[in-house]
Design a protein around this motif. Sequence first.
Motif, short mmCIF file in Angstrom:
data_model
loop_
_atom_site.label_atom_id
_atom_site.label_comp_id
_atom_site.label_asym_id
_atom_site.label_seq_id
_atom_site.Cartn_x
_atom_site.Cartn_y
_atom_site.Cartn_z
N GLY A 155 -16.18 20.59 -43.04
CA GLY A 155 -17.43 20.08 -42.49
C GLY A 155 -17.28 18.67 -41.95
O GLY A 155 -17.82 18.34 -40.89
N SER A 156 -16.53 17.84 -42.67
CA SER A 156 -16.33 16.46 -42.23
C SER A 156 -15.54 16.41 -40.92
O SER A 156 -15.85 15.61 -40.02
CB SER A 156 -15.60 15.67 -43.32
OG SER A 156 -15.39 14.33 -42.91
N LEU A 157 -14.52 17.26 -40.81
CA LEU A 157 -13.71 17.28 -39.59
C LEU A 157 -14.47 17.93 -38.44
O LEU A 157 -14.41 17.46 -37.29
CB LEU A 157 -12.41 18.05 -39.85
CG LEU A 157 -11.44 17.41 -40.85
CD1 LEU A 157 -10.29 18.35 -41.15
CD2 LEU A 157 -10.91 16.08 -40.33
N ARG A 158 -15.21 19.00 -38.74
CA ARG A 158 -15.93 19.72 -37.68
C ARG A 158 -17.05 18.88 -37.08
O ARG A 158 -17.33 18.96 -35.88
CB ARG A 158 -16.49 21.02 -38.25
CG ARG A 158 -17.03 21.96 -37.17
CD ARG A 158 -17.62 23.23 -37.79
NE ARG A 158 -16.60 23.96 -38.53
CZ ARG A 158 -16.66 24.18 -39.83
NH1 ARG A 158 -17.67 23.71 -40.55
NH2 ARG A 158 -15.71 24.88 -40.44
N ALA A 159 -17.68 18.05 -37.90
CA ALA A 159 -18.82 17.26 -37.42
C ALA A 159 -18.42 16.28 -36.33
O ALA A 159 -19.25 15.90 -35.49
CB ALA A 159 -19.47 16.53 -38.59
N PHE A 160 -17.15 15.87 -36.32
CA PHE A 160 -16.70 14.87 -35.33
C PHE A 160 -15.46 15.38 -34.61
O PHE A 160 -14.56 14.60 -34.27
CB PHE A 160 -16.42 13.54 -36.03
CG PHE A 160 -17.61 12.99 -36.76
CD1 PHE A 160 -18.59 12.28 -36.09
CD2 PHE A 160 -17.77 13.22 -38.12
CE1 PHE A 160 -19.71 11.81 -36.75
CE2 PHE A 160 -18.89 12.74 -38.79
CZ PHE A 160 -19.86 12.04 -38.10
N ASP A 180 -17.78 8.98 -43.01
CA ASP A 180 -18.09 8.34 -44.30
C ASP A 180 -19.59 8.24 -44.49
O ASP A 180 -20.13 8.58 -45.55
CB ASP A 180 -17.43 6.97 -44.33
CG ASP A 180 -17.55 6.30 -45.69
OD1 ASP A 180 -17.81 7.01 -46.69
OD2 ASP A 180 -17.40 5.07 -45.77
N ALA A 181 -20.29 7.78 -43.44
CA ALA A 181 -21.75 7.66 -43.52
C ALA A 181 -22.40 9.03 -43.72
O ALA A 181 -23.36 9.18 -44.50
CB ALA A 181 -22.29 6.99 -42.27
N ARG A 182 -21.87 10.05 -43.03
CA ARG A 182 -22.43 11.39 -43.16
C ARG A 182 -22.28 11.93 -44.58
O ARG A 182 -23.23 12.48 -45.16
CB ARG A 182 -21.74 12.32 -42.17
CG ARG A 182 -22.10 13.80 -42.33
CD ARG A 182 -21.31 14.66 -41.37
NE ARG A 182 -21.53 16.08 -41.63
CZ ARG A 182 -20.86 16.80 -42.50
NH1 ARG A 182 -19.88 16.22 -43.22
NH2 ARG A 182 -21.12 18.08 -42.68
N LEU A 183 -21.11 11.76 -45.15
CA LEU A 183 -20.88 12.25 -46.51
C LEU A 183 -21.74 11.49 -47.52
O LEU A 183 -22.26 12.08 -48.47
CB LEU A 183 -19.41 12.12 -46.87
CG LEU A 183 -18.47 13.12 -46.19
CD1 LEU A 183 -17.01 12.74 -46.45
CD2 LEU A 183 -18.75 14.53 -46.67
N ARG A 184 -21.90 10.19 -47.31
CA ARG A 184 -22.76 9.42 -48.22
C ARG A 184 -24.20 9.91 -48.13
O ARG A 184 -24.91 10.00 -49.14
CB ARG A 184 -22.69 7.93 -47.88
CG ARG A 184 -21.35 7.29 -48.19
CD ARG A 184 -21.39 5.81 -47.99
NE ARG A 184 -20.07 5.21 -48.17
CZ ARG A 184 -19.84 3.91 -48.24
NH1 ARG A 184 -20.85 3.05 -48.15
NH2 ARG A 184 -18.62 3.45 -48.39
#
Length: 594
Positions: free
Chosen positions: A17-22, A96-100
């Motif tokens: 999800g973190s990689l796909r979002a950006f 980082d901001a998205r996961l937080r």
Amino acid sequence: MTGSAPHECTGTDVLRGSLRAFRGRIAAASALFCSHQAGEALVPLLVGVVIDRAVDGGDPVALAGWLAVLALDFVVLSYSYRFGARQAWHAEAWADARLRRLVAGRLLDPRGGGERGRLPGELTGIAVSDTKRVSELNTALPFALAALSAVAVAAVALLTIDLSLGLLILLGTPPLLWLVQQVVKPLERRSGPEQERAARAAGTAADLVSGLRVLTGIGARPAAVNRYRASSRDALGATLRATRAEAGFLGSVQLANGLFLAVIALVGGRAAANGDISVGQLVSAVGLAQFLVGPLQMVGFVSARLAQGRASAARIAAVLSEPPAVGSGGTPDAGSHTGVPGAASGNGDAPGGRLLRAPADGPAVLAVRGLRLNGTGPDTGLDLDVAPGPPAAVVSADPEDAATLLACLARETDPDTGTITLDGVHLRDWPAEVARGAVLVAAHDAHLFTGSLTGNVLAGAGEGTDPVPAMAAAAADQVAATLPDGADTDVSARGRSLSGGQRQRIALARALAADAPVLVLHDPTTAVDAVTEARIAEGLAAHRAGRSTLLVTTSPALLDRAGTVVFLADGAVRATGTHAELMADPAYRAVVTS
């Protein structure tokens, strides 16, 4: 995967999800970094060509042309790295901001449950350190792809120089990468426990610091220090084990890379000695071998980051996957009852697509039927009515019974047995945030926020609310009178700039200013003197006249103003009556006068 709708997810889901979002920025960074690494790989090749031209005494114009090509290569690789790094670091920072936000959203989900089994400091570690480690992969992945492209470009370049050198790179790199993946496994196994224990130590420290005054007052400070020392040593041991694993991993990678490059240099040297390649080609071969040190080290670096990122992603996934403590609630038929909570949630749309009405301006009635506390007591459970008029009160001989009742009223948990209704509608039928807006439970240890005293009082109030009546009822006006700027005086985080009694009065004023249909107060006067407590008892009864109020307390001053008092003992209702009537019961008298 969202913070407001937790569901089962894994560490792999978090990483993807973190990689796909950006992915757009990651793809751009990868392309630019690959261009940079290709340019870097071409430098020794172009230098070799320039040397051959100079040694052969060729055409000066051709030599100048190759020098221009070399300069252009430097320009391209320089700008490729510059703009690639901008894309990669942008993807990392926003990931980082998205996961937080995801972690914070889960922890702030009105249904609760995300914090289950974790100390506040541990949750902070997950929301800060673990999210950072996962987001770093958004930068590491483009670097890894660029490193592999560098190896490919170097292999093709060496193939043009000497077939054996090119084949050596092509055939030797896969086993080297396999070796890297094998030696990184111990690091991955130890990264998870290391992060877990470090977060636990941080959580213990935060927990102890927040309660330092209490610990000092009861003489438990040495025991607290020993507890933290044990937790800290455990975290230190885990960190040292993980560090040793990382050092062993990096050392193994460096050794394998060095041996591999030494073989390349040996094969190239022998080819030059046999006259199979020119001097310029030998310089290019040696230069490419030295250049490959960086990409191969980068592969090892990214593998280490991936191992730590997986462990962090698993910890993040564990929080996001925690089941809610209470149900989502439905949407009762707006026409079937009166005085239902609705717009207090700040959202007119409720589950099911039906529109919630705003809470009625009139009084509300809270009814508890058959509620069993902590699995004890008679089968009938607790029956309690909180109606407009004098406050109702509950006195519990066991603090655990009081805590269970408050948790159910605050919808922090749904009761296993019994029902809680508001104007005849089950509280569990409403979304948690809506129910809490109608039945406001003011906790005993409520925290204040950074800002002015007035701002704290009006934090939960409607627009245009006058803070003066609530402050007067809670005797918070006396607090304002002692401060330098009165009610405009700034309050530090958690109200640490104030005394315990001052904080308690401001928190009570905040609860009163919210003007909820049903207000539940838990021991709101434990930190004030007897005179102030008597004034608060009088002001509270007057301020909430005509509204429904429940006091969960053992304060005689507050209980004397209550209408009906329910006395709980051993999880059951022992007696019901006024405070004056119940004082004849020795057990009740012992609880309220102790």
